[in-house]
Design a protein around this motif. Structure first.
Motif, short mmCIF file in Angstrom:
data_model
loop_
_atom_site.label_atom_id
_atom_site.label_comp_id
_atom_site.label_asym_id
_atom_site.label_seq_id
_atom_site.Cartn_x
_atom_site.Cartn_y
_atom_site.Cartn_z
N ASN A 74 92.71 26.49 3.98
CA ASN A 74 91.71 27.39 4.46
C ASN A 74 90.53 27.30 3.76
N SER A 75 89.65 26.28 3.97
CA SER A 75 88.43 25.98 3.40
C SER A 75 87.42 25.04 4.25
N ASN A 76 86.32 24.80 3.78
CA ASN A 76 85.35 24.15 4.85
C ASN A 76 85.90 22.60 4.82
N GLU A 77 86.54 22.26 3.58
CA GLU A 77 86.97 20.75 3.49
C GLU A 77 88.54 20.88 4.37
N GLY A 78 89.20 21.61 4.23
CA GLY A 78 90.36 21.79 5.19
C GLY A 78 90.10 21.47 6.75
N GLU A 80 87.32 20.12 7.95
CA GLU A 80 86.62 19.00 8.15
C GLU A 80 87.87 17.94 8.25
N LEU A 81 89.09 18.05 7.38
CA LEU A 81 90.00 17.29 7.51
C LEU A 81 90.67 17.48 8.63
N ALA A 82 91.10 18.80 8.89
CA ALA A 82 91.64 19.00 10.53
C ALA A 82 91.13 18.55 11.69
N LYS A 83 89.74 18.70 11.47
CA LYS A 83 88.80 18.10 12.57
C LYS A 83 88.89 16.52 12.75
N ALA A 84 88.95 15.98 11.72
CA ALA A 84 89.00 14.31 11.64
C ALA A 84 90.38 13.86 11.85
N VAL A 144 90.20 23.10 16.44
CA VAL A 144 90.41 24.37 17.27
C VAL A 144 91.52 24.93 16.77
N PHE A 145 92.69 24.16 16.35
CA PHE A 145 93.85 24.77 15.96
C PHE A 145 93.60 25.00 14.59
N HIS A 146 92.99 24.55 13.66
CA HIS A 146 92.64 25.08 12.42
C HIS A 146 91.96 26.36 12.57
N VAL A 147 91.03 26.56 13.44
CA VAL A 147 90.16 27.72 13.42
C VAL A 147 91.11 28.78 14.01
N VAL A 148 91.96 28.70 15.02
CA VAL A 148 92.92 29.57 15.56
C VAL A 148 93.96 29.76 14.52
#
Length: 181
Positions: A74-78, A80-84, A144-148
């Protein structure tokens, strides 16, 4: 007269058997622990556990049944990794759009709006401001999954309300809404 003797004998026998009966401590108990259980105080110390103070802890590294670990932090890096890198494990046959729409309506539309334009009822009533329009964002199914799962900014986590499969359904539906804007 004989019947009277039989009745009297029956009364005497019945009184002999019931005279020694005590309801508070019956003579014979098949399973005494069932009649006289050991009571414990709620949150009290007990010798039933190893350390005497707290309950048994799960084994180190154990995972609850039915739970799949989520490996992004749960971080900005996480994020970005989830997004990519993160992709949905659901195939096209297992995506249920009516169910996904229902879940989106229940959990997301109040802020993000039915169309994903960021104009839900709470935004219209100015309870929350700055809810993004999906069209304005560069999002992927993984982001989206990461944010939810974890929440972002004012949005809280929905991991307790939605299972992992339901979160993937909602993520797919959000991308569908984004393509329609």
């Amino acid at each position: 007269m004989r019947a009277l003797y039989k009745i009297a004998l029956l009364v005497v026998v019945a009184s002999v058997f019931t005279a020694c009966f005590d309801k508070s401590a019956p003579n014979y108990q098949y399973f005494p622990n069932m009649y006289e259980p050991i009571s414990y105080e709620t949150y009290g110390e007990s010798s039933a556990f190893n350390n005497g103070k707290e309950g048994q802890l799960p084994a180190e590294g154990s995972i609850p049944r039915g739970f799949t670990p989520y490996e992004y932090e749960n971080s900005n890096e996480g994020y970005e990794l989830a997004k990519a890198n993160l992709e949905s494990p659901l195939d096209s046959a297992s995506i249920d759009l009516p169910r996904a729409k229902e879940l989106y309506t229940i959990y997301c539309a109040i802020c993000h709006g039915d169309k994903g334009d960021g104009k839900g009822n709470l935004v219209k009533r100015e309870k929350f401001l700055g809810v993004p329009n999906y069209k304005d964002r560069v999002i992927t199914e993984g982001s989206v999954f990461h944010v939810v799962t974890y929440g972002l900014n004012s949005m809280g986590s929905h991991a307790n309300q939605l299972s992992q499969e339901e979160r993937w359904q909602v993520a797919h539906y959000v991308l569908k809404l984004r393509s329609e804007l």
